[in-house]
Enzyme design. Structure first.
Site, PDB file in Angstrom:
ATOM      1  N   SER A  31      17.113 -14.701 -26.872  1.00 59.12           N
ATOM      2  CA  SER A  31      16.313 -15.185 -28.071  1.00 59.12           C
ATOM      3  C   SER A  31      17.466 -15.891 -28.798  1.00 59.12           C
ATOM      4  CB  SER A  31      15.966 -13.824 -28.934  1.00 59.12           C
ATOM      5  OG  SER A  31      17.179 -12.975 -29.142  1.00 59.12           O
ATOM      6  N   PHE A  68      12.195  -7.782 -35.831  1.00 56.96           N
ATOM      7  CA  PHE A  68      11.295  -6.766 -36.176  1.00 56.96           C
ATOM      8  C   PHE A  68      12.031  -5.489 -36.051  1.00 56.96           C
ATOM      9  CE2 PHE A  68       8.734 -10.042 -33.456  1.00 56.96           C
ATOM     10  CZ  PHE A  68       8.282 -10.736 -34.974  1.00 56.96           C
ATOM     11  N   SER A 117      16.033 -10.888 -31.124  1.00 58.78           N
ATOM     12  CA  SER A 117      16.321  -9.209 -30.765  1.00 58.78           C
ATOM     13  C   SER A 117      17.801  -9.012 -30.851  1.00 58.78           C
ATOM     14  CB  SER A 117      15.848  -9.039 -29.253  1.00 58.78           C
ATOM     15  OG  SER A 117      16.835  -9.758 -28.455  1.00 58.78           O
ATOM     16  N   GLY A 118      18.781 -10.035 -31.090  1.00 64.69           N
ATOM     17  CA  GLY A 118      20.195  -9.909 -30.911  1.00 64.69           C
ATOM     18  C   GLY A 118      20.878 -10.097 -29.409  1.00 64.69           C
ATOM     19  N   GLY A 119      19.900 -10.212 -28.704  1.00 65.43           N
ATOM     20  CA  GLY A 119      20.256 -10.632 -27.260  1.00 65.43           C
ATOM     21  C   GLY A 119      20.468 -11.941 -27.057  1.00 65.43           C
ATOM     22  N   CYS A 123      12.798  -0.298 -24.735  1.00 59.53           N
ATOM     23  CA  CYS A 123      13.594  -0.508 -26.018  1.00 59.53           C
ATOM     24  C   CYS A 123      13.571   0.704 -26.804  1.00 59.53           C
ATOM     25  CB  CYS A 123      13.239  -1.662 -26.850  1.00 59.53           C
ATOM     26  SG  CYS A 123      11.758  -1.540 -27.827  1.00 59.53           S
ATOM     27  N   CYS A 165       3.036  -4.448 -26.594  1.00 61.59           N
ATOM     28  CA  CYS A 165       3.943  -5.049 -27.809  1.00 61.59           C
ATOM     29  C   CYS A 165       3.511  -6.356 -27.517  1.00 61.59           C
ATOM     30  CB  CYS A 165       5.254  -4.677 -27.506  1.00 61.59           C
ATOM     31  SG  CYS A 165       6.549  -5.158 -28.684  1.00 61.59           S
TER      32      CYS A 165
END
Lengths: 385, 504
Positions: B155, B174, B150-152, B332, B239
C-alpha cells in the site's frame, strides 16, 4: 528580567559570602598541597585541619572522626561499600526504600555481587517503622542505612531510635545527613551512629566537597586508593579551598542553626498556608517531623515539569520532586514507596526555602504558583476542577 | 536534565495557543493514557473541508503542552488536506528545533489526538455507512485519489506510484478491529501510527476511519456464522465486498476526490472488470470479485503493472521503511493464524459424530466448527488409509469423512453472483485461493443460482468459498459468487439426491 526567586535550596544552597571569603585565600594567593612539607604545604594543611575541627564541632564529633570527600555521594559510597568490606563474613544489608541514589545504588551494587538486601518500607508519611527495622536486623547484617531526612519529601526519620537499636544489635548504622545537616542539630556524642555523610553545598558551602564521619573504633575499608590522604580512607589531593569553605559553612551553621530553622519554618508554613487552600493541592510527607525548609506538594491534574518551567518563566525557581529523578520520565521510588500511584508521582513539586529567603518572596511565589496551577489545569484534560 | 528545551517551547508553555475544548465540535480525538503519563485531547470544527476551529488540552510534560500548542496553531484555519499532512517534523520546527532526547513521543501524541479528531469528524458524517456500507458518489474528472494504506509495503508503494504519476493523493488507514498491535496504547508500535509516518514521509496527507462496527458486522460475524453453518468463509472477500472500497470511496467523496486505490495485485480491464495483474503469482482478482462495478470503475490498482520483486525494490530505492516488513497475515484479525481457537471463543462447540459416507459412526468430535471440507489433519479417527472431511452437517452435528477421491466434484453450484461481463463469456472457474481456474460450462439454474459443470473433477470444493469465473483467455473476471454446494462425483454417478443435512 529581575533575578529569579530561588526556592530550590534542597537541590543546592547559594554560597554564603562569608564562606566565599574563607575560601578565596586558597583559590588566589596560596598554592600549597596539604601533603607537602614546605611552608605553603603546611599552610594548606593548617586550613584543612582547622576545617576538620569545625566540622567535628558542628556534629559533636572528634576531628579524627572526620574524613573529607568530594561530596555527599562519595561519602555515602565510601561508607556503604567500606562498612560492607570491613566484615566480609556478613553478607546482609538493611536499607530503607527512600534512600538517596548514592546509598540506594551502592546497596544495589552489593546486591548484584552477592549480598542480600532487606529493603525497609515507609508509611504514607515517609517514615520508617523502628519495629520493622529492628526485625530486619540479623546476626549476619553487615550494615544498615537510613537517611536522617529525605531529600524529596523532607520527612525526618527516627534516627536516634534506630541508632540505639543498631548499637544494641552490634550493627553499624550509616546515616545520610546531607539534607538534615544545618537544619537539625546533630550530636554524635549522644547518638550512636557509626558513619554519617554531609555535603558542603546543602549548607551554604561550596559544591564538590563533603565529609564522612566515622565513629572511632568502627572499621571502614577504603574503596579509593592512592596517596593515602585522609588516613588512607579517601586518597586524593585535598580540595583545600573547598574544605576551608565547608569548615566555615559548618561553623556558621552550628552558630546560626536555631535562627535559621525558625526563619525557614515560618516561611515554609507561610507557603503551606498560601498554597494548600488551592483545591487539590496538599502537603506530602510528615506534617511535623519534616525539614524546616521543605514544602513538598501534590498538585492534582498538573504534571510537575510544566509547573516547574512555568514558575521558572515567571521568575520562581522550584524543584520537580527530586532534581536527580527529573531527567527521565520515571516515577520517584520514594513516592512509590509512600504509596503514590505513577500518575500522582508525576504531579509533585518540591519548594525549599533558605536562610536568606524573604517573606515578600514567599508571598510573590504563592501568587505565581496559584496562577501557574490554574493555567495548567485549564490545559489539562484530566482535571475537571 | 541532560538537554534543555528551546526557548520557543517555553514560549508555547507560557502562552499556549488554542487551549480548551470546543462546545459542540465536529470531532473529538484523544491519545495516550494517564498510565503513560501523557494525555492529549483535540476538538475540531470542520466546514467545507477546512479546519475552522481547533482547541486542545494536554496533561503531560512540557514537550506535550508545547507540541499541542504548535500543532493547533499549524492547523487552525487550514484546509483539511493540508492539516492532515502536518508532520512531526513540522511541529518540531515550529518549536525551534529538535526536542530533548526522550521527548519525541510528544509529537506522536498530539498528532495522533488531532488525527483522531479528524477521524471522528468523518465518522460522524459517515452515519449509517458504518453499519450498511456506502453506495458511492460521482467523479469530477480530476486526477485525485484516496489510497488505502495498511502500513505494509504494497500500500505504501501504491501511494508513492500514484503520487509520482501526478495524482493528488490522500492516504487512509482503517481501524477494523481491536486486534491491531498496540491499538490500545500510545507507547507501543501501532499500525496506524506507522502508516501515518509512512504517508507523511512521502509528503501525503493521512486520514483514519473507524470501521470497527461495519467490519464486525459484515466480516467477523459472517466469518463466525459461516463456520457455524459448516461453510468455509473467506473474510478478505467479505471485506472487499462491503468495507474497504466503500469506505475509501466515502472519504474520496467527502474530499471531492475522484478515484480510490488499493495495493491489490489486479488490473481494471475492459468492462470494466477485474483483470489479471502482471505478476500472476500474486494475483488477487479471486478475492476482489464482489467489488461493486461502479466502485471498480473509479478504482486504480497501480501494482497490477508490477511484479512483487519490483515493488520491494521501489520501496527500497525510495527509502520507505516498510520495505522490510513481512508479508501480511491471511486473516488480519487473527494475527496468530489460529482461527479455530478464534471461532471457539465466539461459539460454543457442540460435540457430534464422525461418520463415513454410508452413515457408519467412526468416532466423536468436539464441534463441527473445527472441520472444513478437504481437511486431513486432526480428525481423530484412526484408519488404514488417510481420511478426509468430505462434508460438514451442522444441523445433525455430523462430520462425514471419506477417501481422497470422495472429495472430487464435477459440478459446483454458485449463488450471490456479481457479474462484470455477460455470464456467457465464462469459460473457466477458480474455486480456491492459490489455485488455478479449471475449464467449465456454466448453466443458469434459476433463482440466482448458477451451476458450473466441470469436465475434469476438482477436489475440495467447500460451501462458503468463492467461485470466480474467467474469460476464455483466463485474463478477465466475468463474475463471481459463493459456492452454495458441490456435488460429489459418486453422487452424480448414482444419480442420488441431496445428502442429509446439506444446507444452502
Amino acid at each position: 528580567m529581575s533575578t529569579p526567586v530561588y526556592l530550590d535550596n534542597a537541590a543546592t544552597t547559594p554560597l554564603d559570602s562569608r564562606v566565599l571569603e574563607a575560601m578565596l585565600p586558597h583559590l588566589g594567593g596560596r598554592r600549597g598541597n596539604a601533603s607537602s612539607l614546605h611552608a605553603s604545604g603546611a599552610a594548606a594543611l593548617d586550613a584543612v585541619e582547622e576545617a576538620r575541627a569545625s566540622v567535628a564541632a558542628f556534629m559533636g564529633a572528634e576531628p579524627g572522626e572526620i574524613f573529607f570527600t568530594s561530596g555527599g555521594t562519595e561519602a555515602d559510597n565510601i561508607a556503604v561499600l567500606g562498612l560492607a568490606a570491613a566484615s566480609p563474613e556478613n553478607q546482609h544489608l538493611v536499607v530503607s526504600r527512600i534512600e538517596h541514589p548514592a546509598v540506594r545504588q551502592a546497596a544495589e551494587h552489593l546486591g548484584r555481587i552477592g549480598y542480600e538486601v532487606s529493603w525497609i518500607g515507609v508509611n504514607e508519611e515517609g517514615r520508617v517503622d523502628p519495629e520493622e527495622f529492628a526485625a530486619a536486623l540479623r546476626p549476619d547484617t553487615a550494615l544498615a542505612a537510613v537517611m536522617w531526612a529525605n531529600n524529596e519529601v523532607g520527612t525526618v526519620q527516627p534516627v536516634e531510635e534506630l541508632a540505639v537499636i543498631c548499637e544494641q544489635r552490634g550493627v553499624p548504622l550509616h546515616v545520610d545527613a546531607v539534607q538534615a545537616a544545618g537544619r537539625i542539630r546533630i550530636d554524635l556524642g549522644s547518638v550512636p551512629i557509626a558513619t554519617l555523610a554531609i555535603s558542603g553545598h546543602k549548607l551554604y558551602g561550596p559544591q564538590g566537597v563533603g565529609a564522612l564521619y566515622v565513629r572511632r573504633g568502627v572499621e571502614v575499608r577504603p574503596t579509593v586508593f592512592g596517596g593515602g590522604q585522609e588516613q588512607g580512607l579517601r586518597s586524593g589531593t585535598h580540595n583545600v579551598a573547598g574544605i576551608a569553605g565547608l569548615g566555615e559553612a559548618a561553623r556558621l551553621a552550628a552558630e546560626e542553626l536555631d535562627v535559621r530553622v525558625a526563619h525557614e519554618e515560618a516561611l515554609r508554613d507561610r507557603i503551606l498556608d498560601g498554597v494548600c487552600s488551592i483545591p487539590g493541592v496538599r502537603l506530602n510527607g510528615h506534617a511535623r517531623e519534616r525539614l524546616s525548609n521543605n514544602a513538598h506538594l501534590y498538585v492534582e491534574g498538573v504534571e510537575a515539569e510544566g509547573l516547574v518551567l512555568l514558575c521558572d518563566a515567571i521568575g520562581f525557581e522550584i524543584g520537580s520532586g527530586s532534581a536527580c529523578a527529573s531527567g527521565g520520565h520515571k516515577a520517584s521510588s520514594v513516592l512509590l514507596a509512600m504509596g503514590f500511584d505513577e500518575q500522582e508521582a508525576f504531579s509533585v513539586v518540591r519548594v525549599t526555602v533558605g536562610k536568606d529567603t524573604s517573606e515578600q518572596e514567599i508571598d510573590g511565589f504563592v501568587e505565581a504558583f496559584a496562577t501557574a496551577v490554574a493555567r495548567l489545569r485549564e490545559l489539562s484534560p484530566l482535571y475537571a476542577g | 536534565m541532560a538537554e534543555r528545551y528551546h526557548p520557543q517551547v517555553i514560549e508555547h508553555l507560557v502562552r499556549p495557543r488554542h487551549v480548551g475544548e470546543l462546545p459542540s465540535p465536529d470531532g473529538t480525538g484523544e491519545s495516550g493514557d494517564s498510565a503513560c503519563g501523557d494525555v492529549a485531547r483535540f476538538t475540531v470544527k470542520v466546514e467545507d473541508n477546512v479546519v475552522r476551529e481547533v482547541r486542545y488540552k494536554v496533561y503531560g510534560c512540557v514537550a506535550c503542552i508545547a507540541a499541542g500548542s504548535a500543532l493547533a496553531e499549524l492547523v487552525q484555519g487550514e484546509d483539511l488536506l493540508r492539516a492532515a499532512s502536518v508532520t512531526k517534523e513540522d511541529v518540531q520546527e515550529a518549536l525551534g528545533g529538535p526536542l530533548p532526547s526522550g521527548k519525541e513521543h510528544a509529537l506522536t501524541l498530539v498528532l495522533d489526538a488531532l488525527h483522531k479528531a479528524i477521524e471522528d469528524h468523518f465518522n460522524r458524517r459517515a452515519g449509517s455507512m458504518l453499519v450498511d456500507g456506502y453506495g458511492g458518489g460521482r467523479g469530477t474528472g480530476k486526477k485525485t485519489v484516496v489510497a488505502a494504506m495498511s502500513g505494509g509495503v504494497d500500500s505504501a508503494v501504491t501511494a508513492l506510484l500514484l503520487k509520482e504519476a501526478g495524482y493528488e493523493v490522500a492516504c487512509v488507514t482503517f481501524r477494523l478491529h481491536d486486534g491491531e498491535r498496540g491499538s490500545r496504547s500510545c507507547c507501543s508500535p501501532d499500525t496506524v501510527l506507522f502508516a501515518r509516518d509512512t504517508a507523511h514521509r512521502m509528503g501525503l496527507p493521512h486520514f483514519t476511519l473507524n470501521l470497527k462496527e461495519l467490519f464486525d458486522r459484515r466480516v467477523m460475524q459472517d466469518f463466525v456464522g459461516s463456520y457455524e453453518a459448516g461453510k468455509t468463509p473467506n473474510p478478505c472477500v467479505s471485506c472487499n465486498a462491503h468495507v474497504k472500497f466503500h469506505a475509501a470511496a466515502f472519504l474520496a467523496d467527502r474530499l471531492g476526490f475522484d478515484h480510490v486505490a488499493t495495493g491489490h495485485y489486479a488490473r481494471v480491464g475492459e468492462g470494466p472488470t477485474l483483470a489479471r495483474p502482471v505478476d500472476e503469482s500474486k494475483d488477487q482478482t479471486y478475492v476482489l470479485w464482489p467489488m461493486p462495478q461502479e466502485l471498480l470503475a473509479r478504482t486504480v490498482f497501480p501494482l497490477g503493472e508490477y511484479r512483487k520483486t519490483e515493488v520491494r525494490k521501489i520501496a527500497e530505492d525510495r527509502g520507505l521503511a516498510v520495505a522490510y516488513t513481512p508479508e501480511s497475515q491471511d486473516i488480519c484479525f487473527i494475527p496468530d493464524g489460529n482461527y479455530r481457537s478464534f471461532i471457539r471463543k465466539k461459539v460454543a462447540a457442540e460435540p457430534g459424530e464422525i461418520v463415513d459416507s454410508g452413515g457408519e459412526v467412526l468416532g466423536r468430535h468436539a464441534g463441527v466448527v473445527d472441520f472444513t471440507i478437504g481437511q486431513r489433519r486432526g480428525i481423530g479417527v484412526s484408519a488404514p488409509r488417510p481420511l478426509y472431511v468430505t462434508e460438514v452437517r451442522p444441523q445433525s452435528k455430523q462430520v462425514v469423512v471419506g477417501r481422497k477421491q470422495d472429495l472430487e466434484v464435477r459440478e459446483v453450484r454458485v449463488s450471490g453472483m456479481n457479474w462484470f461481463l455477460d455470464p456467457s463469456e465464462a469459460r473457466a472457474v477458480q474455486v480456491r485461493y492459490n489455485s488455478v481456474p479449471v475449464e467449465c460450462e456454466i448453466e443458469d439454474a434459476g433463482d440466482g443460482e448458477w451451476i458450473a459443470h466441470l469436465p475434469e473433477p476438482v477436489a475440495g470444493v467447500a460451501p462458503g468459498q468463492s467461485a470466480v469465473f474467467y474469460t476464455g483467455d483466463g485474463q478477465r473476471v466475468v463474475g463471481g459468487g459463493v459456492v452454495s454446494r458441490s456435488r460429489p462425483k459418486a453422487t452424480v454417478e448414482s444419480g442420488g439426491g441431496r445428502a442429509a443435512g446439506d444446507i444452502e
